[in-house]
Design a protein around this motif. Structure first.
Motif, short mmCIF file in Angstrom:
data_model
loop_
_atom_site.label_atom_id
_atom_site.label_comp_id
_atom_site.label_asym_id
_atom_site.label_seq_id
_atom_site.Cartn_x
_atom_site.Cartn_y
_atom_site.Cartn_z
N MET A 255 127.13 57.30 1.78
CA MET A 255 126.00 58.05 2.31
C MET A 255 125.64 59.19 1.38
N ASP A 256 124.33 59.47 1.25
CA ASP A 256 123.90 60.57 0.43
C ASP A 256 124.03 61.88 1.21
N THR A 257 123.49 62.97 0.67
CA THR A 257 123.63 64.28 1.28
C THR A 257 123.09 64.29 2.70
N VAL A 258 123.88 64.82 3.63
CA VAL A 258 123.46 64.95 5.02
C VAL A 258 122.98 66.37 5.25
N THR A 259 121.83 66.51 5.89
CA THR A 259 121.23 67.82 6.09
C THR A 259 121.87 68.53 7.29
N THR A 260 122.49 69.67 7.04
CA THR A 260 122.98 70.55 8.10
C THR A 260 122.30 71.89 7.89
N THR A 261 121.68 72.41 8.96
CA THR A 261 120.83 73.58 8.79
C THR A 261 121.04 74.56 9.94
N MET B 188 116.12 56.56 4.68
CA MET B 188 116.41 57.73 5.52
C MET B 188 117.63 58.48 5.00
N GLU B 189 118.66 57.74 4.58
CA GLU B 189 119.84 58.39 4.00
C GLU B 189 119.46 59.20 2.78
N ASP B 190 118.59 58.65 1.95
CA ASP B 190 118.16 59.35 0.74
C ASP B 190 117.44 60.66 1.08
N LEU B 191 116.85 60.72 2.27
CA LEU B 191 116.14 61.93 2.70
C LEU B 191 117.06 62.94 3.38
N GLY B 192 118.35 62.60 3.50
CA GLY B 192 119.29 63.53 4.10
C GLY B 192 119.60 63.30 5.55
N TRP B 193 119.14 62.18 6.12
CA TRP B 193 119.44 61.87 7.51
C TRP B 193 120.83 61.25 7.60
N TYR B 194 121.52 61.53 8.69
CA TYR B 194 122.79 60.87 8.99
C TYR B 194 122.44 59.57 9.72
N VAL B 195 122.79 58.44 9.12
CA VAL B 195 122.34 57.14 9.62
C VAL B 195 123.52 56.33 10.15
N THR C 118 123.67 58.99 23.37
CA THR C 118 123.73 60.40 23.77
C THR C 118 125.04 61.05 23.30
N ALA C 119 126.13 60.30 23.40
CA ALA C 119 127.42 60.84 22.95
C ALA C 119 127.40 61.09 21.45
N LEU C 120 126.77 60.20 20.69
CA LEU C 120 126.66 60.38 19.25
C LEU C 120 125.83 61.62 18.92
N CYS C 121 124.75 61.82 19.65
CA CYS C 121 123.92 63.01 19.43
C CYS C 121 124.75 64.29 19.62
N ASP C 122 125.56 64.31 20.67
CA ASP C 122 126.40 65.48 20.93
C ASP C 122 127.41 65.68 19.80
N GLU C 123 127.99 64.59 19.35
CA GLU C 123 129.03 64.68 18.32
C GLU C 123 128.47 65.23 17.00
N VAL C 124 127.36 64.66 16.53
CA VAL C 124 126.83 65.12 15.24
C VAL C 124 126.25 66.52 15.38
N ASP C 125 125.70 66.85 16.56
CA ASP C 125 125.17 68.19 16.76
C ASP C 125 126.29 69.22 16.70
N SER C 126 127.46 68.87 17.19
CA SER C 126 128.59 69.80 17.16
C SER C 126 129.03 70.11 15.73
N HIS C 127 128.66 69.24 14.80
CA HIS C 127 128.99 69.45 13.39
C HIS C 127 127.80 70.02 12.60
N ILE D 295 124.80 68.80 12.27
CA ILE D 295 123.90 67.80 11.69
C ILE D 295 122.67 67.69 12.58
N ARG D 296 121.51 68.03 12.04
CA ARG D 296 120.30 68.08 12.85
C ARG D 296 119.40 66.87 12.66
N LEU D 297 119.71 65.99 11.71
CA LEU D 297 118.88 64.81 11.45
C LEU D 297 119.73 63.56 11.66
N LEU D 298 119.49 62.85 12.76
CA LEU D 298 120.25 61.66 13.09
C LEU D 298 119.31 60.46 13.22
N ALA D 299 119.62 59.41 12.49
CA ALA D 299 118.85 58.16 12.59
C ALA D 299 119.80 57.04 12.98
#
Length: 298
Positions: free
Chosen positions: A1-7, A37-44, A54-63, A65-69
């Motif tokens: 995976m390429d760079t994941v956007t965390t902001t 999407m990965e190239d744009l920084g989304w976690y795919v 929904t559980a995945l959204c909670d998990e990545v948000d806790s880290h 990660i604001r862009l989930l595909a």
């Protein structure tokens, strides 16, 4: 995976989470879209069972990660039926999922499947066309609800990646984004267009010998087309129509509109008008991308 956007915002808070669902027909380019999407920084995440969304959204948000595909499609078999409920749960939590639906003609899917030598998920030893028809029926409601539909039948993987970049690049600007597309009616109306306009009422530069080999990207052809009675008024009218529709689209949660401009072959009139309309939209500060679907195929 390429760079994941965390902001985080300047005050330390997290901006709203964006969730995109990549779906559509098997063989229509879901994997290409996911890589873009990965190239744009989304976690795919590929082939996610909808019940886990929904559980995945909670998990990545806790880290942070604001862009989930997520890629969700009929490969999950009976679990796919729960996708609608999963999307409703996200909306109830204040997350408006962005649905990208990838489309392709039956002929295109057949060619791609024959090339890959892999059966469709719903084929199960049966006829390929029957599996395609069944998949279309299963996906019909999701397609109708999609924020963006892209027909990949007549475009390259590079063009698909460019459209993904335009729609899902990390961009904090608000408002509607536009994809303005020229096409030739002789190759069919784009099935992924939200609005279709016909410019065959304008004289065709094809019948002007010195303009025939050129395209609407040529200043000579563009000047000729825009000098015809009604051409400039037409572009201004379409721009005015779009301006009046923007608030309604945004209220309904639509983030991108695809406008298709057609002439006979997609070489002269539609190309010139598309470029002019795109220039007007950009002058109003609208994020606008251009695709000449049939240029070079005429």
């Amino acid at each position: 995976m390429d760079t994941v956007t965390t902001t985080t915002n300047p005050d330390g808070s997290r901006p709203p989470q964006r969730v995109a669902v990549i779906t559509g027909m098997s063989g229509a380019g879901r994997r290409t879209a996911a890589h873009a999407m990965e190239d744009l920084g989304w976690y795919v995440v590929d082939n996610l069972p909808p019940t886990m969304l929904t559980a995945l959204c909670d998990e990545v948000d806790s880290h942070g990660i604001r862009l989930l595909a997520v890629v969700a499609d009929v490969r999950t078999r009976s679990l796919f039926d729960s996708l609608g409920d999963a999307l409703s749960q996200l909306r109830d939590r204040g997350i408006d999922p962005e649905i990208l639906f990838l489309e392709a003609t039956d002929e295109t899917i057949v060619k791609r499947q024959e090339s890959s030598r892999r059966p469709l998920p719903l084929q199960r030893g049966g006829h390929l066309l029957e599996a395609i028809a069944l998949e279309r029926r299963m996906l019909s409601t999701l397609r109708a609800d999609a924020d963006l539909v892209i027909d990949t039948s007549g475009i390259t993987t590079r063009q698909l990646a460019q459209r993904i970049d335009h729609a899902f690049a990390v961009d904090e600007t608000t408002g509607l984004a536009y994809q303005v597309m020229s096409f030739g009616f002789k190759r069919g109306v784009p099935v992924d267009a939200d609005l279709v306009f016909d410019v065959r009422f304008l004289p065709n530069p094809f019948w002007v010998p010195e303009l025939r080999p050129k395209t609407g990207l040529s200043p000579d052809v563009s000047s000729y087309v825009l000098a015809q009675p009604g051409a400039v008024d037409f572009v201004a009218g379409v721009d005015q129509l779009l301006t009046g529709m923007e608030d309604g689209y945004l209220r309904e949660g639509k983030k991108q509109v695809t406008v298709a401009i057609g002439c006979t072959g997609g070489k002269h009139r539609s190309t010139a008008i598309t470029e002019e309309l795109a220039a007007r939209l950009r002058s109003r500060g609208r994020r606008t991308a251009v695709l000449h679907r049939d240029l070079g195929r005429e």
